[in-house]
Design an enzyme around this catalytic site. Structure first.
Site, PDB file in Angstrom:
ATOM      1  N   HIS A   1       0.608  -1.415  -0.067  1.00  0.00           N
ATOM      2  CA  HIS A   1      -0.007  -0.120  -0.004  1.00  0.00           C
ATOM      3  C   HIS A   1       0.880   1.171  -0.224  1.00  0.00           C
ATOM      4  O   HIS A   1       2.025   1.092   0.365  1.00  0.00           O
ATOM      5  CB  HIS A   1      -1.039  -0.029   1.357  1.00  0.00           C
ATOM      6  CG  HIS A   1      -1.793  -1.092   1.251  1.00  0.00           C
ATOM      7  ND1 HIS A   1      -2.970  -1.281   0.466  1.00  0.00           N
ATOM      8  CD2 HIS A   1      -1.935  -2.047   2.240  1.00  0.00           C
ATOM      9  CE1 HIS A   1      -3.621  -2.279   0.932  1.00  0.00           C
ATOM     10  NE2 HIS A   1      -2.934  -3.051   2.032  1.00  0.00           N
TER      11      HIS A   1
ATOM     12  N   CYS B   1      -4.834   4.938  -2.024  1.00  0.00           N
ATOM     13  CA  CYS B   1      -3.757   3.870  -2.230  1.00  0.00           C
ATOM     14  C   CYS B   1      -3.465   3.778  -3.814  1.00  0.00           C
ATOM     15  O   CYS B   1      -4.635   3.342  -4.350  1.00  0.00           O
ATOM     16  CB  CYS B   1      -4.042   2.467  -1.414  1.00  0.00           C
ATOM     17  SG  CYS B   1      -3.042   1.356  -1.962  1.00  0.00           S
TER      18      CYS B   1
ATOM     19  N   HIS C   1      -4.318   0.264  -5.284  1.00  0.00           N
ATOM     20  CA  HIS C   1      -5.747  -0.478  -5.087  1.00  0.00           C
ATOM     21  C   HIS C   1      -6.739   1.057  -5.134  1.00  0.00           C
ATOM     22  O   HIS C   1      -7.866   0.574  -4.682  1.00  0.00           O
ATOM     23  CB  HIS C   1      -5.847  -0.835  -3.554  1.00  0.00           C
ATOM     24  CG  HIS C   1      -4.851  -1.946  -3.398  1.00  0.00           C
ATOM     25  ND1 HIS C   1      -3.925  -1.724  -2.331  1.00  0.00           N
ATOM     26  CD2 HIS C   1      -4.555  -3.176  -4.066  1.00  0.00           C
ATOM     27  CE1 HIS C   1      -3.078  -2.989  -2.598  1.00  0.00           C
ATOM     28  NE2 HIS C   1      -3.305  -3.786  -3.638  1.00  0.00           N
TER      29      HIS C   1
ATOM     30  N   MET D   1      -9.925   2.081  -2.833  1.00  0.00           N
ATOM     31  CA  MET D   1      -9.267   2.130  -1.408  1.00  0.00           C
ATOM     32  C   MET D   1      -8.906   3.680  -1.337  1.00  0.00           C
ATOM     33  O   MET D   1      -8.031   3.999  -1.874  1.00  0.00           O
ATOM     34  CB  MET D   1      -8.140   1.357  -1.298  1.00  0.00           C
ATOM     35  CG  MET D   1      -7.383   1.458  -0.022  1.00  0.00           C
ATOM     36  SD  MET D   1      -6.115   0.205   0.033  1.00  0.00           S
ATOM     37  CE  MET D   1      -5.662   0.448   1.766  1.00  0.00           C
TER      38      MET D   1
END
Length: 146
Positions: free
Chosen positions: A86, A131, A134, A139
């Site tokens: 991440h 992120c 993602h 995210m």
């Protein structure tokens, strides 16, 4: 021999008069140390207002919690939890005007469990972040600074 006896008597008198001094000094130092430790701990908790997990406990690709509210001057710490790698990237168009989003972002990937990144927020407003790997999975997160 007379001098030796007088010296012993003077030492005994001095020790009796000062026997509490080492204890008082020791207690004073313990109290000072405890006060400093408590102050440091209080500042640490006050300065770090929020902890955010990178990835849910069940492995979901999300920030937990996804929204936090803090005060100006406080910090947020993100901790790698699950589903990594991440990172934390702030969107310049979704942050208060004039804020250097590069200084808030942590674009390097966090790869190991428990790795952390921290940012301090000095300007009031709403900050949106995501992120990068993602973002397509949703995210994203938000920090509201009052």
């Amino acid at each position: 021999m007379m001098k030796s006896a007088m010296l012993k008597r003077n030492m005994a008198t001095t020790m009796k008069a000062n026997h509490a001094a080492p204890r008082v000094t020791f207690l004073r130092k313990v109290a000072q140390t405890a006060g400093v430790a408590a102050s440091t701990l209080a500042l640490t908790f006050a300065a770090n207002a929020a902890d955010i997990k990178l990835g849910s406990d069940s492995g979901g690709l999300q920030f937990v919690p996804s929204e936090v509210t803090i005060s100006k001057g406080e910090s947020v710490t993100w901790k790698n939890n699950a589903g990594f790698p991440h990172n934390i990237v702030f969107d310049e168009d979704e942050c208060p005007s004039g804020v250097n989003v590069d200084s808030l972002s942590h674009e390097d990937l966090l790869n190991a469990p428990g790795e952390t990144a921290t940012s301090k927020f000095d300007v009031a407003g709403t900050y949106s972040y995501y992120c990068e790997p993602h973002q397509g999975a949703g995210m994203t997160g938000k920090i509201i600074v009052k």
